[in-house]
Structures are given as C-alpha cells and as structure tokens.
Write a protein that holds these residues in place. Structure first.
Motif, short mmCIF file in Angstrom:
data_model
loop_
_atom_site.label_atom_id
_atom_site.label_comp_id
_atom_site.label_asym_id
_atom_site.label_seq_id
_atom_site.Cartn_x
_atom_site.Cartn_y
_atom_site.Cartn_z
N LEU A 9 0.84 -1.21 0.00
CA LEU A 9 0.00 0.00 0.00
C LEU A 9 0.87 1.25 0.00
N ALA A 10 1.89 1.27 0.88
CA ALA A 10 2.76 2.44 0.98
C ALA A 10 3.47 2.69 -0.36
N TRP A 11 3.92 1.59 -0.99
CA TRP A 11 4.56 1.71 -2.30
C TRP A 11 3.62 2.41 -3.27
N TYR A 12 2.36 2.00 -3.25
CA TYR A 12 1.40 2.54 -4.23
C TYR A 12 0.99 3.97 -3.96
N VAL A 13 1.18 4.45 -2.71
CA VAL A 13 0.89 5.87 -2.44
C VAL A 13 1.85 6.74 -3.25
N PHE A 14 3.11 6.31 -3.34
CA PHE A 14 4.15 7.19 -3.89
C PHE A 14 4.70 6.81 -5.25
N ALA A 15 4.70 5.50 -5.58
CA ALA A 15 5.47 5.08 -6.73
C ALA A 15 4.94 5.66 -8.04
N PRO A 16 5.86 6.05 -8.96
CA PRO A 16 5.42 6.57 -10.26
C PRO A 16 5.02 5.42 -11.16
N GLN A 17 4.00 4.67 -10.73
CA GLN A 17 3.62 3.43 -11.41
C GLN A 17 2.73 3.70 -12.61
N CYS A 18 3.13 4.58 -13.48
CA CYS A 18 2.22 4.84 -14.60
C CYS A 18 3.01 5.50 -15.72
N ALA A 19 3.29 4.72 -16.75
CA ALA A 19 4.08 5.23 -17.87
C ALA A 19 3.34 6.35 -18.59
N ALA A 20 2.00 6.23 -18.66
CA ALA A 20 1.21 7.24 -19.37
C ALA A 20 1.36 8.60 -18.70
N THR A 21 1.37 8.62 -17.35
CA THR A 21 1.54 9.88 -16.63
C THR A 21 2.88 10.51 -16.96
N LEU A 22 3.93 9.67 -16.94
CA LEU A 22 5.25 10.21 -17.24
C LEU A 22 5.29 10.76 -18.67
N GLY A 23 4.60 10.07 -19.58
CA GLY A 23 4.53 10.54 -20.96
C GLY A 23 3.87 11.91 -21.05
N VAL A 24 2.77 12.09 -20.29
CA VAL A 24 2.07 13.37 -20.31
C VAL A 24 2.92 14.46 -19.68
N VAL A 25 3.64 14.11 -18.62
CA VAL A 25 4.52 15.09 -17.97
C VAL A 25 5.59 15.55 -18.96
N LYS A 26 6.13 14.60 -19.71
CA LYS A 26 7.13 14.98 -20.72
C LYS A 26 6.51 15.95 -21.73
N ARG A 27 5.30 15.63 -22.17
CA ARG A 27 4.67 16.48 -23.18
C ARG A 27 4.34 17.86 -22.63
N GLU A 28 3.82 17.89 -21.37
CA GLU A 28 3.38 19.17 -20.80
C GLU A 28 4.54 20.06 -20.40
N THR A 29 5.62 19.43 -19.89
CA THR A 29 6.75 20.25 -19.46
C THR A 29 7.76 20.42 -20.59
N ASN A 30 7.61 19.58 -21.61
CA ASN A 30 8.55 19.56 -22.73
C ASN A 30 9.98 19.40 -22.24
N SER A 31 10.15 18.55 -21.23
CA SER A 31 11.47 18.42 -20.63
C SER A 31 11.64 17.02 -20.05
N TRP A 32 12.68 16.31 -20.51
CA TRP A 32 12.97 15.02 -19.90
C TRP A 32 13.54 15.20 -18.52
N MET A 33 14.15 16.37 -18.29
CA MET A 33 14.74 16.61 -16.99
C MET A 33 13.66 16.58 -15.91
N TRP A 34 12.56 17.32 -16.10
CA TRP A 34 11.51 17.37 -15.09
C TRP A 34 10.82 16.02 -14.96
N THR A 35 10.68 15.31 -16.11
CA THR A 35 10.10 13.98 -16.04
C THR A 35 11.00 13.08 -15.18
N GLY A 36 12.31 13.22 -15.38
CA GLY A 36 13.26 12.45 -14.60
C GLY A 36 13.21 12.81 -13.12
N VAL A 37 13.10 14.10 -12.84
CA VAL A 37 13.00 14.55 -11.45
C VAL A 37 11.78 13.91 -10.79
N MET A 38 10.66 13.90 -11.51
CA MET A 38 9.45 13.32 -10.95
C MET A 38 9.65 11.82 -10.67
#
Lengths: 102, 624
Positions: B570-599
C-alpha cells in the motif's frame, strides 16, 4: 533617490485607499489601477496591471468586498460592477479605491 | 443551390469561461462529437458536426474559454491561434460564433471587440437568454447588431432553444459570401485594454438596460458557501461524502460486473476444450478485462461529482477557500482543480494544470499531481484493504476499511503539499503568481451536459482499458505461461515461466521492503498502468493456483502475504510513479525530460523509503 522619487510619484490622491486594505462590506468606486507595486510578483507589474484590467478592475467600476478567507483574511471576493472576482490581497495592492462613506 | 454555395464550413465557438459554451456545443452537435488533442499540445480538441436546415455540413470546434486573445495559458493560446488561423494542422474557421452569457456582457464585449479586429465573419450567440429575461434585463438586439456589425441570436443551450436560428444565421453568413476582413489584431497594452473596456461600457450603456430583478441567489448561496468557517467545513464534508460515495454507491455495481465476468469466464470455459486457448481466453482475457472494467463505476461516480460541482459553479469557490492553505504549501489556488481532477486520474489533472498561467506554479502542480490518489490506485487499495483490514465498524456509518482508505488518500494529499513546499524552497523562491479568478453565477447543472461529460469520461477510460491494458494482460499471460513447466514438475507452473525468472531476478532489490517475487512480477506490467497490477496479481496467482478468480484474489493474497507485506505494498502505491502514461504526459506538458526524470526519481525514492519504513515498523510490531 530614485526610490523616493518613485514613491512620491506613486502617492495616491488624498482619500484613496488600497483595495488590499478593504474589509468585507466596504464598497465604493475604483479610482486608480497602477503598476507601481514593487513587491516581488511572479509576473512583472505591467502584466499584473493588464490582468487586473482584464478581470474588470477598471477606473470607474463600482465594487464591494463580499467575502474573505479564514486564514489571514485572504483571499478576498469582490463584486466588480456585476461580476464576482476572487483575488489575493497582495494582488489588490495596486488597485486604489474611493470608499463610500457608511 | 449551387455546389459551391453548399460547401462544408468550419465554425469555431469562442467565449468567456462559464458562458454555457460547452452546453451550446452539445446542443448543436448532440452525439456527433469527437475528442482528440491538438497536434503537438495536449489541449483537448472537441469537434462535432451538424447539418444546417439549408443542408450545409458544419464542423464545430469548441475552443477553450478565454477573457482575451492575449493568451496567458496553453489553453488560451490554442483559442487565440485557432481564431487567428495560426494553429499547425488546423484550417482557419470560416465563421466565429462568439458565445456570451446574456446576463454578464461586460467582459465578453471586450473579447468581441478583439474578435472583430481579427476580422472573421462572426455571429454572436446570447446564451442563457431565459435567465436574462427572468431578471428583466432588456437588450436592444437590433441596436447591438448594428453597433457590433454582426448578427445576434438568442439561445438557451440547456433547453436547445435558438439552435436552429443560430445554424441558419451561420448558414446565411456563409451563403452571403461574407469574407474575412484584414486581421488588425495585436496584443493590447494596458491603455488599449482600458480603451476597449470604455468602449464596451459605452455599448452596454447604449443598448442594455440593467436587470429589474438582479440575481440575488448567488449572493445568498455565497454567504454560506464562502463563509470563512462554514464554507471550509462544507468543502471538507463534500470531499468526505465524495470518497464515501465512491466506495458505498459503487459496491453493488462492481459486484454485478464482477459476477458477470466470472459467469462469462465459466460459460466460455465450458464451451472450449481444455488447453492453452481456453486458459488464454478465460484466465488471460476475460479475467483481465473484468478486473479493470470493475472500476468503471468508481471512476464515473468521482467524475460525476467533479462535473456536477464544476457546472454548478462551485469549483471556483473551492479554489477560493483552498487558496490560503495551498498557498502555504507554495501552490496556486487554481491548483486545487487540477489536483482534485488527479483524484480521478493524474493525466487529466496534469493537463488541467494548464489553467495555471505561470510556468513555475504549473510545474509544481504537475510534479505533485501524481501523488493524489488516482482512481487507478483504487483497485490496488481495495484489493489489499479487503484482504488485510478487517471489515469492522468503528462508528455510525464509518467502517475501518473506509477509514484506512481515507488515510491513504490523506497520505497522498499531505505528501503532495510537503513536496510542493520543498520544491518552492529548493527550486525557486519569492515569485508568486497573481491569483485572479471569476466566481461565476451559480447555475443548476443540466442533466444532459453532466451525462454527456460522464459518457466522454467513460469512453476515454474504456478506450484506455482496451488499448493499453488488454494487450498488457495478454503479454503478462504469455510471460507467465511460457515456457511451460518440465514434465513431472511439482512447483506451480509460473515458477518456470519468463515472468517467474524476471521476478526472481530482481526480487532481491525489493526484499528489504518485504515484496515477494509475485509482487515484483505484478509491478512490471503495473508500471504501464497502476490497476494492471491487480489483474497481473490475479494472473500470477490464478496461473500458479490454477483456478482463482478475481473475487477470490484477496483471500489468496491474505494466505500468501504477511500483514507487513500488504501494508508495505500500500505504501509503495501511495508514492510510486507506477504509470508510464503519466510520465509521458509530464514529458509532453513540461517539454522536458529533466523534469520527467525529477518526478520519476523523487517518487521512486519516496515509495521505497515509505515502504521500507512501513514494512519494518510492522514487522517490529509483530505483523511480519
């Protein structure tokens, strides 16, 4: 020196107060919207002025402070002419108003 | 009519927010709508079509609401560029329909003056005209038409009034061969905004008589809902009600869906000969699809509340009430809406962050949005809670399970606030975006609009389930079936499969946080979409034990996992970036792999630390 000069130029007409000082129930007319505020805003002051104007804070508009938040009495909800707008007190500092005597 | 006269035409709907523009779009196009994204940006592109009484096909584009063409956010930039014909891959509109709330004309008149400068043929739709009439607002339509130089139609979009007249006017305008005049629009200065406002004021004074019975309802409702203390109490009560509803209302529907898929699996299983095909269809496909579809009711209930509150006009009030609290954590009051949407799914939440004009505030909101408990976590939480937390009552209407769920949601919220506080302290200081927001007049939501919006959300979820989750389920099934066990093997078949090998290989990394290899196997497809982990666990355990179904999965987990392991998961699921689609959207919205990596880095670190702490605390307390 420049600071003093800027403040002297920024001095409002007598009887005007900043909207940021107003309390719920205060009403009156917006007298002056000016980009002379020097605190660190995220956008430059001229951008803030344009945004205030676009939200209806224009010289001559009537206003009434309707509500304020629980913490630090911030933000405030203001009726401007026939619209309601919410804004933070720090952003309301650039709006000078003529309060109606109660 | 000649061929040329009946050519199809493009119409763009432009207006202030909260003018019923989307309701008008729905009334015009009905179910003939398509939702996609604009090329290169993630702004939702809503297009629909209709045939005018004259027989012309119109394609209608619903553009994001704006107060000015001086765009300040990516959403507003789309509106500006679409109107100016600058949008890549988008033809310029033949006609602009300016949509105005008839009871609130002042600001929209300024937008109309800007649109006139652009020079496209325009029709003004005075929407919510019934409310204007009820208020006794008198609008001199003929005078206003002359003044603005464009035809005016009065509409009541929610009752479909004026729709035919509007399409007829658009048709006339095209048939009359109205052409665009030269585009003289440019970004206005403060002085020009003042001038435009003065001009709008003059037009208003000349042609509109103020209402005899102005709306007092909004003021009376605000007296309660914006009350410093009562308002906040109501907001929290509403949020609590929402989450209770997500669990209690959805339960019977979910049981129904669960039962139908179990039935379907049995029926199909009986109709097929034993072997790989039967295993694939019953265990891989049907169980996999069922375990995802079962969460549709919860997602719809959550979106139902969000759409209803938005249409009612409450969301801006919620942002007002939450501004100081969120501001303390370095977030903008407007971040409340994206973060609330993130409870449904981080992807629309991150996309909704576009309403925040300023880059830094938007970035902070995007970085913390995935910490909000999205609905894809619900399957995981529900499964683990039902397996490990007793179904006890701790008070009237309060179940222990519900309370644990509330705790998980709170953990997400608190960590999001803490992280954004740290981001503001570490990455940038000082700069604070102005907070200026219209508080719209309260309106009764229209059933049809809420329904259409819900339908749209359901479609998006189902197409996602179909396109991403189903292939993944098939992949997981293949990974966990091949290669098959050697003849005479005694261990469960999955032990010999590819999935088993991968799970065993990387399990040592997860051993310190109490994960067994089956969990690690489930995390791999779970990275593509969180809820897939449930179906994957189902597949892993069903394949390992031959006959488990999704409903029995909880009981099986309770046998195989310790309480400490369950809590750690449960604790893992509260925090883990368990979603490739979210990371993809973050890349698109921030236009930066750096911020995606930070996340990715900060969320993985938090997840590992939290699971480590939870697991070892639980073991120390004897739950190992």
């Amino acid at each position: 020196m420049h600071q003093l000069l800027a403040e002297a130029m920024a001095a409002p007409a007598p009887g005007l107060t900043r909207l940021s000082q107003a309390k719920p129930g205060d009403r009156g007319v917006i007298a002056d919207v000016r980009a002379d505020h020097t605190a660190g805003h995220g956008v430059d002051v001229h951008e803030l002025e344009r945004r205030l104007l676009e939200s209806g804070f224009v010289e001559g508009a009537t206003f009434e402070v309707l509500h304020q938040g629980l913490f630090g009495a911030d933000p405030i909800a203001v009726r401007v002419d026939d619209m309601r707008v919410a804004l933070r007190r720090r952003d309301a500092e650039d709006v000078w108003v003529q309060l109606e005597s109660k | 009519m000649s061929e040329a006269a009946m050519r199809p035409a493009r119409v763009a709907l432009v207006g202030n927010p909260n003018t019923g523009k989307t309701a008008l779009f729905n009334a015009l196009t009905g179910s003939r709508q398509k939702v996609a994204n604009y090329a290169g940006v993630t702004v939702e592109r809503k297009e629909g079509s209709l045939v005018t009484p004259g027989g012309r096909t119109l394609s209608i584009l619903d553009l994001p609401g704006t107060y000015s063409l001086r765009a300040r956010s990516p959403d507003e930039a789309v509106t500006r560029d679409a109107v100016l014909g600058r949008l890549a891959g988008e033809a310029e509109p033949d006609v602009v329909v300016a949509v105005a709330d008839a009871t609130n004309l002042r600001l929209v008149l300024r937008l109309i003056l800007e649109l006139k400068a652009v020079g496209r043929p325009m029709v003004l739709a005075l929407n919510m005209y019934d409310i204007a009439q009820r208020q006794g607002l008198r609008i001199d339509l003929a005078g206003l038409e002359r003044e603005l130089g464009c035809p005016i139609v009065t509409t009541v979009a929610t009752r479909k009034r004026g729709i035919l007249e509007l399409t007829a006017k658009v048709d006339d305008l095209i048939a009359s061969g109205a052409l665009s005049t030269a585009n003289v629009w440019r970004e206005p200065s403060a002085g020009e905004i003042r001038d435009a406002h003065r001009e709008a004021q003059r037009i208003l004074k000349a042609h509109v008589r103020p209402p005899e019975h102005p709306d007092t309802m909004t003021g009376r409702i605000d007296a309660v809902l914006l009350h410093p203390v009562a308002g906040l109490a109501i907001l929290f009560a509403l949020l609590f009600l929402m989450f209770q509803a997500v669990f209690t209302w959805a339960a019977p529907l979910m049981d129904g869906i669960d039962a139908s898929f179990a039935w379907l699996g049995t029926v199909v299983g009986q109709g097929l000969p034993d072997g790989l095909i039967k295993d694939f269809i019953a265990d891989g496909v049907i169980a996999g699809v069922g375990s995802v579809l079962v969460f549709l009711p919860q997602i719809l209930i959550l979106f139902f509340f969000i759409i209803l509150l938005e249409d009612f006009g409450y969301m801006a009030r919620a942002a007002f009430l939450m501004d100081k609290i969120m501001g303390g954590a370095g977030l903008h009051g407007r971040a409340f809406i994206p973060l609330l949407s993130s409870f449904a799914c981080a992807i629309p939440g991150i996309m909704a962050a576009r309403v925040i004009d300023q880059k830094r505030d938007r970035l902070t909101t995007i970085l913390v949005a995935p910490l909000m408990t999205c609905s894809a976590r619900i399957p995981v939480y529900t499964l683990i809670i039902s397996a490990f937390i007793p179904n006890a009552t701790v008070g009237p209407g309060l179940s222990l399970q519900g309370l644990v769920m509330f705790g998980l949601y709170s953990a997400g919220i608190v960590s999001a606030l803490l992280v954004s506080f740290v981001i503001r302290k570490v990455f940038w200081r000082g700069a604070v975006e102005p907070f200026l927001m219209e508080l719209p007049t309260y309106k009764l939501p229209s059933f049809e609009n809420v329904f259409r919006n819900l339908l749209l959300r359901a479609q998006i979820f189902l197409s996602r389930a179909g396109r991403i989750i189903l292939p993944l389920m098939v992949l997981v099934w293949i990974l966990s079936t091949f290669p098959g066990p050697p003849p005479g093997a005694t261990d469960p078949a999955i032990d010999y499969s590819l999935a088993g090998m991968i799970g065993h290989a990387i399990q040592p990394l997860f051993a310190p946080i109490g994960f067994n290899w089956q969990m690690v196997v489930a995390l791999i497809p779970g990275f593509a979409a969180r809820e897939v982990a449930v179906a994957a666990l189902g597949t892993v355990y069903a394949v390992g034990d031959a006959e488990a179904n999704v409903g029995a999965l909880g009981a099986r987990l309770a046998q195989h996992w310790s309480l400490a392991t369950g809590l750690s998961f449960l604790a893992w699921y509260v925090f883990a970036p368990q979603c490739a689609a979210t990371l993809g959207v973050v890349k698109r919205e921030t236009n930066s792999w750096m911020w995606t990596g930070v996340m990715f880095a900060y969320m993985t670190t938090l997840a590992y630390l939290a699971s480590f702490a939870v697991y070892h605390t639980a073991v120390a307390l004897g739950a190992g």
